[in-house]
Write an enzyme that holds these catalytic residues in place. Structure first.
Site, PDB file in Angstrom:
ATOM      1  N   ARG A 167       0.834  -1.203   0.000  1.00 39.49           N
ATOM      2  CA  ARG A 167       0.000   0.000   0.000  1.00 39.49           C
ATOM      3  C   ARG A 167       0.872   1.259   0.000  1.00 39.49           C
ATOM      4  O   ARG A 167       0.557   2.256   0.655  1.00 39.49           O
ATOM      5  CB  ARG A 167      -0.950   0.009   1.200  1.00 39.49           C
ATOM      6  CG  ARG A 167      -1.860  -1.205   1.298  1.00 39.49           C
ATOM      7  CD  ARG A 167      -2.793  -1.311   0.078  1.00 39.49           C
ATOM      8  NE  ARG A 167      -3.691  -2.449   0.234  1.00 39.49           N
ATOM      9  CZ  ARG A 167      -3.407  -3.686  -0.194  1.00 39.49           C
ATOM     10  NH1 ARG A 167      -2.273  -3.931  -0.814  1.00 39.49           N
ATOM     11  NH2 ARG A 167      -4.259  -4.671  -0.010  1.00 39.49           N
ATOM     12  N   SER A 241     -11.655  -0.765   2.450  1.00 40.42           N
ATOM     13  CA  SER A 241     -10.904  -1.075   3.672  1.00 40.42           C
ATOM     14  C   SER A 241     -10.299   0.197   4.254  1.00 40.42           C
ATOM     15  O   SER A 241      -9.538   0.890   3.581  1.00 40.42           O
ATOM     16  CB  SER A 241      -9.792  -2.082   3.365  1.00 40.42           C
ATOM     17  OG  SER A 241     -10.339  -3.303   2.921  1.00 40.42           O
ATOM     18  N   GLU A 337      -5.719   3.220   5.739  1.00 42.99           N
ATOM     19  CA  GLU A 337      -5.372   3.059   4.333  1.00 42.99           C
ATOM     20  C   GLU A 337      -5.653   4.322   3.522  1.00 42.99           C
ATOM     21  O   GLU A 337      -4.851   4.712   2.684  1.00 42.99           O
ATOM     22  CB  GLU A 337      -6.126   1.860   3.748  1.00 42.99           C
ATOM     23  CG  GLU A 337      -5.509   1.322   2.490  1.00 42.99           C
ATOM     24  CD  GLU A 337      -6.049  -0.042   2.109  1.00 42.99           C
ATOM     25  OE1 GLU A 337      -6.606  -0.169   1.006  1.00 42.99           O
ATOM     26  OE2 GLU A 337      -5.920  -0.988   2.914  1.00 42.99           O
TER      27      GLU A 337
END
Length: 346
Positions: A167, A241, A337
């Site tokens: 990520r 998410s 995130e």
């Protein structure tokens, strides 16, 4: 004729899939990437923070943005070269990610099937190095085209320089410098399918894919799994998410698994391992928890949702308390995130 439109004090509630109220001091809707040098040549823009925004599927506005929000409207997908074994495919930044996945599969290219139904635009994919079901997009990116605000020019950045991680990427680390305008993917026509992520083989059986499923079957299976597990942003406002799965020392993961045998642990780059944030959040009692219109999804503990009139600050407050409860019970720090605008995570 200029390639952009400007709007002062612009509302952003429709510019993010969390649909929280916020405003930008200036909004620039850019129709063509070649208009960016002219746009950023204005002295006003050189003194203001800049946010590049696609579909807003990974941005939480916890307050107003006292700067310039830039959107790109240029779309299109085309094959640049094809040797029969692999192809180089260019997608403009504003193209919808799932449309690219479907486009590539329909033409016999494989690799992106495990990334089916991820919301957002193509230009956002390299920033987060989006990943799901054992695949990360960085594996297939050959070049990212981006406008460099430091030099005022369009740059072509090879995959090594992109510095993809979990990520993470060069673009995430310097979000005000880089504005992604297009992405070029190297996709094969044949590749071993990745089927070992939890639930994939079982879903393939349900759809009758047989013993030799194709990439299109995998895409369909994963789309069905995601539809069951994750709320549709078009129906319930969310960013997908909200938390990353924490990466910890492998020894810590082993000891935690011994204490909590049901805790899913995923193999990572040794000497690390990845823990299931969703499992820990759920076992702290947060799944389905609701405070006014800010809530944790009943479908998946990783997803925070806005049932109508929650503010970004309320969503952020809920997320902080979830993370603190996980730290208190399991001794593990959770990280968000999405990019948080208008506030700091800690």
């Amino acid at each position: 004729m200029t390639g952009y439109l400007l709007q002062e004090n612009a509302p952003l509630i429709a510019r993010s899939t969390m649909r929280v109220p916020a405003k930008a001091a200036l909004l620039a809707d850019v129709r063509r990437a070649d208009a960016l040098p002219e746009l950023f040549g204005f002295p006003y823009l050189k003194s203001k923070p800049v946010l590049m925004l696609g579909e807003g599927s990974n941005v939480l506005f916890a307050g107003d943005f006292d700067g310039v929000v830039v959107t790109l409207g240029q779309t299109g997908i085309r094959v640049l070269e094809d040797d029969g074994s692999t192809a180089l495919i260019r997608a403009e930044a504003a193209e919808r990610w799932d449309d690219l996945v479907r486009w590539s599969l329909a033409r016999g290219f494989v690799g992106l099937e495990n990334l089916s139904l991820i919301p957002g635009a193509v230009g956002a994919a390299p920033i987060q190095n989006i990943g799901a079901y054992g695949t990360e997009v960085g594996e297939f990116i050959e070049t990212v085209e981006a406008f460099d605000r430091e030099t005022g020019t369009l740059q072509r950045i090879g995959t090594t320089r992109c510095a993809f991680g979990y990520r993470d990427s060069l673009f995430k680390r310097a979000p005000e410098r880089w504005m992604i305008t297009a992405v070029e993917f190297r996709l094969p026509r044949q590749r071993e399918l990745r089927l070992d992520y939890a639930g994939v083989r079982e879903e393939l059986e349900r759809i009758g894919a047989g013993d030799a499923p194709r990439a299109s079957h995998v895409a369909e299976a994963i789309s069905r799994i995601r539809t069951r597990k994750l709320p549709n942003p078009a129906l319930v406002a969310n960013l997908g998410s909200f938390f990353k799965n924490p990466i910890v020392d492998a020894a810590l993961a082993t000891s935690m698994h011994a204490e909590f045998p049901a805790l899913p642990v995923f193999g990572g780059d040794r000497p690390t391992a990845k823990l299931s944030a969703a499992w820990m959040i759920e076992h702290c009692g947060w799944k389905g928890h609701r405070e006014g219109d800010a809530a944790v999804s009943e479908q998946h503990a990783l997803v925070l949702v806005n049932h109508g009139h929650a503010t970004g600050a309320q969503i952020l407050d809920l997320a902080r308390r979830i993370a603190e409860s996980v730290r208190a019970r399991f001794g593990v720090a959770l990280e968000p995130e999405p990019r948080i605008i208008g506030a700091q995570w800690t």
